[in-house]
Design an enzyme around this catalytic site. Structure first.
Site, PDB file in Angstrom:
ATOM      1  N   ASN A 166       0.812  -1.224   0.000  1.00  0.00           N
ATOM      2  CA  ASN A 166       0.000   0.000   0.000  1.00  0.00           C
ATOM      3  C   ASN A 166       0.843   1.271   0.000  1.00  0.00           C
ATOM      4  OD1 ASN A 166       0.317  -1.435   2.593  1.00  0.00           O
ATOM      5  ND2 ASN A 166      -0.391   0.474   3.487  1.00  0.00           N
ATOM      6  N   SER A 212     -11.235  -5.044   0.046  1.00  0.00           N
ATOM      7  CA  SER A 212     -11.964  -3.985   0.744  1.00  0.00           C
ATOM      8  C   SER A 212     -12.589  -3.050  -0.284  1.00  0.00           C
ATOM      9  CB  SER A 212     -10.978  -3.223   1.633  1.00  0.00           C
ATOM     10  OG  SER A 212     -11.633  -2.143   2.248  1.00  0.00           O
ATOM     11  N   ALA A 213     -13.899  -2.823  -0.167  1.00  0.00           N
ATOM     12  CA  ALA A 213     -14.637  -2.095  -1.214  1.00  0.00           C
ATOM     13  C   ALA A 213     -14.144  -0.665  -1.437  1.00  0.00           C
ATOM     14  CB  ALA A 213     -16.128  -2.067  -0.848  1.00  0.00           C
ATOM     15  N   HIS A 214     -13.748   0.016  -0.352  1.00  0.00           N
ATOM     16  CA  HIS A 214     -13.466   1.452  -0.520  1.00  0.00           C
ATOM     17  C   HIS A 214     -12.173   1.730  -1.269  1.00  0.00           C
ATOM     18  CE1 HIS A 214     -10.431   2.410   2.786  1.00  0.00           C
ATOM     19  NE2 HIS A 214     -10.810   1.203   3.170  1.00  0.00           N
ATOM     20  N   THR A 250     -26.821  -9.566  10.728  1.00  0.00           N
ATOM     21  CA  THR A 250     -27.633  -9.228   9.554  1.00  0.00           C
ATOM     22  C   THR A 250     -26.769  -8.488   8.551  1.00  0.00           C
ATOM     23  OG1 THR A 250     -29.565  -9.090  10.983  1.00  0.00           O
ATOM     24  CG2 THR A 250     -29.752  -8.047   8.811  1.00  0.00           C
ATOM     25  N   CYS A 338      -3.337   4.774   7.561  1.00  0.00           N
ATOM     26  CA  CYS A 338      -3.573   4.282   8.919  1.00  0.00           C
ATOM     27  C   CYS A 338      -2.554   4.837   9.889  1.00  0.00           C
ATOM     28  CB  CYS A 338      -3.489   2.764   8.952  1.00  0.00           C
ATOM     29  SG  CYS A 338      -4.331   2.042   7.578  1.00  0.00           S
TER      30      CYS A 338
HETATM   31  N1  PLP Z   1      -4.538  -4.143   3.688  1.00  0.00           N
HETATM   32  C1  PLP Z   1      -4.012  -3.165   2.940  1.00  0.00           C
HETATM   33  C2  PLP Z   1      -2.871  -3.492   2.031  1.00  0.00           C
HETATM   34  C3  PLP Z   1      -4.533  -1.872   3.016  1.00  0.00           C
HETATM   35  O1  PLP Z   1      -3.990  -0.901   2.261  1.00  0.00           O
HETATM   36  C4  PLP Z   1      -5.611  -1.613   3.891  1.00  0.00           C
HETATM   37  C5  PLP Z   1      -6.152  -0.238   4.035  1.00  0.00           C
HETATM   38  O2  PLP Z   1      -5.445   0.742   3.946  1.00  0.00           O
HETATM   39  C6  PLP Z   1      -6.132  -2.676   4.648  1.00  0.00           C
HETATM   40  C7  PLP Z   1      -5.565  -3.920   4.514  1.00  0.00           C
HETATM   41  C8  PLP Z   1      -7.290  -2.467   5.575  1.00  0.00           C
HETATM   42  O3  PLP Z   1      -8.489  -2.312   4.868  1.00  0.00           O
HETATM   43  P1  PLP Z   1      -9.745  -1.576   5.558  1.00  0.00           P
HETATM   44  O4  PLP Z   1      -9.444  -0.122   5.561  1.00  0.00           O
HETATM   45  O5  PLP Z   1     -10.901  -1.896   4.675  1.00  0.00           O
HETATM   46  O6  PLP Z   1      -9.896  -2.178   6.914  1.00  0.00           O
END
Ligand code: PLP
Length: 411
Positions: A166, A212-214, A250, A338
């Site tokens: 990431n 992850s959808a977003h 649900t 994060c």
């Molecule tokens: N794994 C990777 C490589 C990510 O870049 C991210 C989010 O930045 C995640 C996991 C976590 O995903 P989520 O934000 O949907 O919890």
């Protein structure tokens, strides 16, 4: 001062992005129109998918359709899709869910460049008694399969390696590592959160794949774990038997429909060579602009995702440059969203052997389907101006012209 796109009554907030050059798609993406429409449908379909009556069955059918679309993205039967509350939950289900039934015995192999969702799950497993081996990456940002092979033991239960990083965009040799894991009788989990909707993930042969959808035009707080039929995990969330007993509660129908619509919208782009070439051109365009500066270093070598570029600018702090860019309407980040706000250098760059100063001097540019050459030009010019200005203020400019230029031309 930070401006933020304010939601208006009649407009999707992401439409207000026209005011911004948004190059932080690795953190999150704007909602695509297909997802927005599907979310609305999901909100109106209020029946509980588990109810026997017609209102419930309408929701049940919508959920089944969404499961098929997400299964197509993952390249697996719909029954192997477990909907979760995002990427972190999918990863936790894969890791904790695998070792819980083993009463926390066994061995996990993972890498030092994983997202904190993997690394913190691994740390929690270690505290419970699981043996964990963390493989270091090469300075290129890639995990060498030979190092993973050396870490795998006869008692290895699970190998977990991300598809693309990431922060650096480095694409990992997960297919080769999956073969190694399987040959040793271990299971394989791939964190495909950064690649889903951008690179094909339907040919990954892993037993578990998290998305992850977003990150691909869908809503936040919804994701999925591809869980191969031959592998059972202990659920993290207990309750009703939803998701075939693998994740109770649900179902989040608006979220799941939004994710499925985003997956379907992304699908044609995955094999569109012209589209892929345009992404590479945007990357090269950005790097060409940045190469007018001295002391620029690109933090990963091929193979990388075109869309994610980690660059260090000697003599400045990445967070300061990002703040200046924000004032000019250009959104980038210093690394993983994060960890925003933390002063410690990125664990990914540190693991690659990048020194603290260079790690702190890093910006991540990440673009999406709507990013244009004009966006790249605006962002790059603003970056060059900001870096020059900050170097002038700190007296670093003269120093750098005396040093060899970095590798901004590489991708
Ligand atoms: N794994 C990777 C490589 C990510 O870049 C991210 C989010 O930045 C995640 C996991 C976590 O995903 P989520 O934000 O949907 O919890």
């Amino acid at each position: 001062m930070t401006r933020s796109p304010a939601p208006r009554d009649d407009r999707c907030p992401s439409e207000d992005l026209s005011e911004f050059v948004y190059l932080d798609h690795a953190a999150t993406t704007p909602l695509c129109p297909e997802a927005a429409a599907a979310i609305r449908t999901g909100l109106l379909l209020f029946g509980n998918p588990s109810s026997r009556h017609s209102v419930g069955q309408a929701s049940h059918e919508a959920l089944a359709g969404a499961r098929e679309q997400v299964a197509a993205l993952l390249g697996c039967p719909p029954a192997e899709v477990v909907f979760t509350g995002g990427g972190s939950e999918a990863i936790s289900l894969a890791l904790r869910g695998t070792f819980a039934p083993l009463r926390w015995r066994g061995h996990l192999v993972t890498t030092a460049i994983e997202h904190s969702a993997v690394l913190e799950s691994a740390a929690a497993l270690r505290r419970r008694g699981v043996d964990v081996t963390v493989v270091a990456p090469e300075p290129s940002g890639h995990v060498d399969p030979a190092r993973v092979a050396a870490a795998i033991r006869p008692d290895t239960t699970l190998v977990s390696v991300m598809h693309a990083n990431n922060e650096t965009g480095a694409v990992q040799p997960v297919r080769e590592i999956t073969e190694l894991a399987h040959a040793a009788g271990a299971l394989m989990h791939v964190d495909a959160v950064q690649t889903a909707g951008k690179l094909p993930i339907d040919t990954l042969r892993a037993d578990m794949v998290s998305i992850s959808a977003h990150k691909f035009g869908g809503p936040k707080g919804v994701g999925a774990l591809r869980l191969a039929a031959h592998h059972r995990v202990e659920p993290l969330v207990c309750g009703g038997g939803q998701e075939d007993g693998r994740r109770a509660g649900t179902e989040n129908l608006p979220g799941v429909l939004g994710m499925a619509a985003a997956a379907a919208a992304a699908a044609p782009r995955l094999h569109d060579t012209a589209y892929r070439e345009q992404r590479w051109e945007l990357r090269l365009r950005l790097l060409r602009h940045l190469s007018s500066l001295d002391g620029v270093h690109v933090n990963a070598t091929d193979p990388v995702m075109a869309e994610t570029i980690s660059v260090s600018f000697a003599g400045v702090r990445g967070d300061t440059v990002a703040d200046v860019l924000d004032m000019h309407g250009v959104c980038v980040s210093t690394g993983s969203a994060c960890h925003a706000g933390q002063d410690s250098p990125s664990h990914v760059l540190t693991a690659m052997g990048v020194g603290d100063d260079r790690a702190r001097a890093t910006l991540r540019f990440s673009f999406g389907p709507a990013t244009t050459a004009a966006d790249i030009d605006t962002a790059a010019r603003a970056t060059v101006a900001a870096v020059n200005q900050l170097r002038r203020v700190s007296g670093q400019g003269a120093l750098l012209t005396a040093q060899p230029a970095g590798s901004a031309g590489a991708h």
